[in-house]
Scaffold this active site. Structure first.
Site, PDB file in Angstrom:
ATOM      1  CB  THR A 146       0.369  25.660  -3.201  1.00  9.47           C
ATOM      2  OG1 THR A 146      -0.185  25.611  -4.502  1.00  9.47           O
ATOM      3  CG2 THR A 146       0.193  27.051  -2.592  1.00  9.47           C
ATOM      4  CG  ASP A 153       5.572   3.793   1.799  1.00  7.42           C
ATOM      5  OD1 ASP A 153       5.567   4.439   2.867  1.00  7.42           O
ATOM      6  OD2 ASP A 153       4.565   3.668   1.077  1.00  7.42           O
ATOM      7  CE  LYS A 195      -0.372   5.739   7.632  1.00  3.69           C
ATOM      8  NZ  LYS A 195      -1.806   5.596   7.827  1.00  3.69           N
ATOM      9  CG  PHE A 253      -1.925   1.153   1.201  1.00  2.00           C
ATOM     10  CD1 PHE A 253      -3.206   0.948   0.730  1.00  2.00           C
ATOM     11  CD2 PHE A 253      -1.573   2.434   1.628  1.00  2.00           C
ATOM     12  CE1 PHE A 253      -4.133   1.993   0.675  1.00  2.00           C
ATOM     13  CE2 PHE A 253      -2.493   3.482   1.572  1.00  2.00           C
ATOM     14  CZ  PHE A 253      -3.775   3.264   1.096  1.00  2.00           C
TER      15      PHE A 253
HETATM   16  O1  PSZ Z   1      -7.249   1.954   4.881  1.00  2.00           O
HETATM   17  C1  PSZ Z   1      -6.288   1.993   5.641  1.00  2.00           C
HETATM   18  O2  PSZ Z   1      -6.155   1.219   6.595  1.00  2.00           O
HETATM   19  C2  PSZ Z   1      -5.233   2.993   5.358  1.00  2.00           C
HETATM   20  S1  PSZ Z   1      -5.657   4.479   4.738  1.00  2.00           S
HETATM   21  C3  PSZ Z   1      -4.094   4.975   4.669  1.00  2.00           C
HETATM   22  C4  PSZ Z   1      -3.257   4.029   5.086  1.00  2.00           C
HETATM   23  C5  PSZ Z   1      -3.902   2.886   5.486  1.00  2.00           C
HETATM   24  N1  PSZ Z   1      -1.929   4.161   5.054  1.00  2.00           N
HETATM   25  C6  PSZ Z   1      -1.307   5.236   4.400  1.00  2.00           C
HETATM   26  C7  PSZ Z   1      -0.033   4.917   3.712  1.00  2.00           C
HETATM   27  C8  PSZ Z   1       0.789   3.844   4.119  1.00  2.00           C
HETATM   28  O3  PSZ Z   1       0.446   3.055   5.137  1.00  2.00           O
HETATM   29  C9  PSZ Z   1       1.967   3.604   3.412  1.00  2.00           C
HETATM   30  C10 PSZ Z   1       2.868   2.485   3.826  1.00  2.00           C
HETATM   31  N2  PSZ Z   1       2.305   4.380   2.379  1.00  2.00           N
HETATM   32  C11 PSZ Z   1       1.547   5.401   1.976  1.00  2.00           C
HETATM   33  C12 PSZ Z   1       0.365   5.699   2.623  1.00  2.00           C
HETATM   34  C13 PSZ Z   1      -0.444   6.855   2.162  1.00  2.00           C
HETATM   35  O4  PSZ Z   1      -0.428   7.868   3.095  1.00  2.00           O
HETATM   36  P1  PSZ Z   1      -1.586   8.956   3.154  1.00  2.00           P
HETATM   37  O5  PSZ Z   1      -2.820   8.262   3.630  1.00  2.00           O
HETATM   38  O6  PSZ Z   1      -1.075   9.978   4.092  1.00  2.00           O
HETATM   39  O7  PSZ Z   1      -1.754   9.486   1.775  1.00  2.00           O
END
Ligand code: PSZ
Length: 485
Positions: A367, A312, A343, A203
């Protein structure tokens, strides 16, 4: 002696510092109404009348939330082991954060939010150096701040493509007329056929580029056009307990690594792999971990093939695994090329090696490019982590937590299995997806706000101020809840 559900840890293990956990917080959860309670239901109806609010679980009373405890609109007090999808470093209403904007300079830094790429404040370079660079992964001394995890990854991928094309142009920063014309039509060579490889179950966010590398669930991806030629490899799926399946799990590493290697070669003619993105522990996809050896080999494969190695750390970063950055557990031969975060770091962004600095200005840009207010808060968070030795606490608490979960696994072998993770970044599987969903709902009824991931996993994402005392409360409630299943 401290008791963590049958597991004893000596007080000697606890570092002799005062934790911010001694801030005022309730002793235990207290559930007063069924959830969602009447006030929550009314708020849900209202929000749903103009928004798709189907994801909303509870409305919070943030005035009343404290430390490790979440208080909802109906006055239910829950022990929070999910912490806003793993994004609260110091729990709720930490005094160091509540007082962060008391001085006028900090307040004005927050109120006058700049377009950071063009008009940063006079103290911005110093602030970035004193806050973000003090916790940079080793030998990674360059950074961009960003808005969120998705856009941190999105921009990291762009930086990788700029790097790759600059290499193809033998270091020249001149673009050809053909480049300039074709990119306006979304066509090569200006918009080149390049790919970012990711892993099944990974993810990395929900914006178009990051979504193309997200492979956890179909619902995240459905109906969005994507990059059909971006390869996806298998990520190890280990058997537990790890010590009983060492050979099998090593063979699993090798199977996945061979796939990565093979895909890189196969895609050379289709859509060359410019970068590979990987989570140190696959989180949303199911809390799947991989060995240091897997990551060492993965990095070597990337290096040998001119593929940028992007880690990541959006979910794993900032201490919860028992190190500031989870990849520090892996003893990598050299630093990763890019490490993305958000986070618990409160601001998004990415660390990178110098060679990934874009050759022209304005190419990684938007921006806001972050928010000075968030950096002020992060500065306070890092001070508390350091002064109160919170990463030591994570290790102590994590050890008690994991031992306690292993004991539960032995007590309820037909219900739960596969306890895993590092620090307090832990998870276990339930016997079926249905049992997992039921458990999570019942835990809430019994006073624990928890998270789920993958098909049948419960994920634990407490904040850094979770102590063995909170572990004990959690395990008591878990045992009681298992008996209700
Ligand atoms: O549905 C869920 O349980 C979610 S919603 C967002 C996450 C999990 N995680 C965000 C995330 C992440 O865990 C990793 C490893 N990389 C990128 C992201 C994306 O971060 P945001 O949500 O700040 O765009």
């Amino acid at each position: 002696m401290l008791r963590a559900n049958g597991i004893f840890i000596t007080k000697r293990l606890l570092p002799s510092v005062k934790y911010s956990t001694q801030i005022q917080e309730p002793d235990r959860p207290c559930v007063k109404t069924p959830m969602p309670g009447p006030k929550t239901q009314a708020l849900l109806r209202e929000l749903n009348s103009f928004q798709q609010a189907g994801s909303v679980q509870l409305f919070a009373d943030y005035d009343k939330c404290a430390g490790n405890y979440f208080v909802d609109a109906d006055g239910n007090t829950l022990l929070d082991v999910f912490t806003q999808i793993s994004s609260l470093p110091l729990g709720y209403n930490h005094p160091a954060l509540l007082s962060a904007f008391q001085d006028e300079h900090s307040l004005k830094s927050m109120v006058n939010r700049p377009a950071l790429g063009v008009f940063p404040a006079t103290d911005w370079p110093e602030r970035v150096r004193n806050v973000l660079l003090t916790v940079a992964p080793r030998h990674m001394d360059h950074i961009f701040t960003m808005m969120c995890g998705s856009c941190s990854n999105e921009n990291a991928y762009k930086a990788v493509c700029f790097w790759y094309r600059t290499k193809e142009r033998c270091g020249s920063t001149e673009f050809s007329d053909e480049d300039l014309k074709s990119c306006m039509l979304n066509e090569p060579p200006g918009s080149p056929n390049l790919s970012i490889m990711s892993f099944k179950g990974g993810f990395h966010g929900r914006t178009f580029g990051s979504l193309a590398t997200t492979r956890s669930k179909a619902i995240h991806k459905l109906d969005c056009p994507s990059f059909p030629n971006w390869p996806v490899a298998s990520f190890p799926r280990y058997k537990y307990p790890l010590e009983c399946f060492q050979c099998e799990n090593m063979a699993e590493d090798d199977r996945c690594l061979a796939e990565v290697q093979c895909l890189i070669h196969q895609y050379k003619c289709i859509c060359p792999v410019a970068g590979l993105v990987v989570e140190p522990i696959q989180s949303e996809g199911g809390d799947y971990e991989a060995s240091p050896r897997f990551f060492q080999c993965l990095q070597r494969i990337c290096r040998e093939n001119g593929v940028a190695f992007i880690i990541d750390e959006v979910q794993t970063g900032c201490g919860a695994t028992g190190k500031m950055w989870c990849h520090e557990h892996f003893n990598l031969e050299c630093p990763p090329d890019i490490v993305t975060f958000s986070k618990k770091m409160l601001t998004g962004g990415f660390y990178f090696k110098k060679e990934f600095k874009p050759p022209q200005a304005y190419r990684i840009f938007n921006t806001w490019m972050g928010d000075p207010g968030k950096l002020i808060l992060l500065g306070k968070v890092l001070e508390v982590i350091k002064n109160e030795k919170l990463i030591d606490l994570v290790n102590v608490t994590g050890q008690a937590f994991k031992c306690g979960l292993h004991a539960m696994e032995q007590e309820f072998p037909s219900i739960m299995n596969s306890v895993r993770g590092r620090g307090t970044f832990l998870a276990f599987n339930m016997c079926t997806p249905e049992a997992r969903d039921k458990l999570n709902a019942l835990l809430k009824k019994n006073g624990v706000l928890g998270g789920i991931c993958g098909e049948a996993a419960i994920r634990l994402r407490p904040s850094l101020i979770f102590t063995p005392k909170h572990v004990e409360i959690y395990l008591d409630i878990l045992r009681k809840t298992f008996k209700e299943l």
